[in-house]
Write a protein that holds these residues in place. Structure first.
Motif: not given
Length: 281
Positions: A13-17, A19-32, A92-95
């Motif tokens: 998990i740490k290798e993949n993320v 700190y955070l998923d920047l793309t999901t954060l800036v798109l504002g979709i994280g809680n959907r 979780a997707w790519k890893v």
């Protein structure tokens, strides 16, 4: 069960993320809320679903259904469904896909080799070497076992396997034969196996009382002629073939009469072609 510690799952998990998923954060979709489905584009032996389940659980998502490792998946068949927030699913997707594709590739190649070899000789084993890319031993070894193979040796602490590199410090094969009884006494609960490249050395070792002989890069026709000569001295001696054994020649080696085929080839090859669909709930 194949044990992989939580620390290793956390590392994936740490290798993949980091700190955070920047793309999901800036798109504002994280809680959907959403659902992620894994499916195969080809027939394959699955491996790694248990590790993906643990990974998804650590990220907060929930597994709805899955096929266990060892299952044969058909083209376009869904074998894993996960529900959760978009930020959890994307983390979780790519890893997860990487684990499943690479492990399933090894398991599928191993199963094919096992099926070919055991159809010819039901008592033969496919065993795999330690030539694994560093950091992947747990997953690669699990994939081999899932595919019906067996690890040849998991580490230097496990078995006594003597190579020509060891003989360089013993004065050659004659030096080893001089101390073979001492070695067998010192490690009385272990089998002593020696790698050779010709019949002469194999016969000398067999007469000397070695437990097993591993032939390196001996052609199938030669090996087939060696086996009865060696069995004539010691019918119980363990015989293994190694060096360049793969899907193209495994049938020929299975006909030689040896007990096991040692291979590295299952680790290298195309990953299974898997894919992922996501939908919002």
């Amino acid at each position: 069960m194949f044990y992989i510690p939580d620390e290793r799952i956390e590392e994936y998990i740490k290798e993949n993320v980091p700190y955070l998923d920047l793309t999901t954060l800036v798109l504002g979709i994280g809680n959907r809320k959403g659902k992620m489905s894994f499916y195969s584009r080809e027939e394959a032996v699955l491996c790694g679903t248990e590790e993906v389940i643990r990974l998804c659980d650590k990220l907060g998502s929930r597994v709805l259904s899955y096929f266990p490792s060892g299952s044969v998946v058909k083209p376009n068949e869904t074998f894993l469904e996960v529900e959760g927030k978009a930020e959890e699913l994307h983390a979780a997707w790519k890893v997860s896909l990487n684990i499943l594709e690479y492990c399933s590739g090894i398991a599928t190649r191993t199963r094919r080799m096992v099926d070919i070899a055991t159809k010819i000789n039901p008592r033969i084993s496919i065993v795999t070497t330690r030539k694994i890319f560093p950091g992947t031993k747990e997953l690669a070894t699990k994939a081999v076992v899932v595919g019906g193979g067996f690890p040849h040796r998991l580490g230097l602490s496990e078995t006594i396997l003597i190579f020509k590199q060891h003989l360089s410090f013993l004065g050659g094969l004659s030096g080893l034969l001089e101390i073979l009884d001492e070695i067998r006494t010192r490690a009385c609960e272990k089998k002593v196996i020696v790698e050779v490249e010709n019949l002469e050395d194999a016969l000398a070792l067999c007469k000397g009382g070695v437990d097993g002989i591993q032939f390196d890069k001996v052609s199938p026709p030669e090996l087939k002629s060696y086996v009865p000569k060696i069995r004539g001295i010691n019918p119980a001696v363990i015989l293994l073939a190694a060096g360049g054994i793969n899907l193209d020649n495994v049938a020929d080696y299975a006909k030689t009469g040896v007990d096991a085929l040692v291979t590295t080839s299952v680790y290298f090859g195309k990953p299974v072609d898997l894919s992922v669909k996501m939908i919002e709930l």
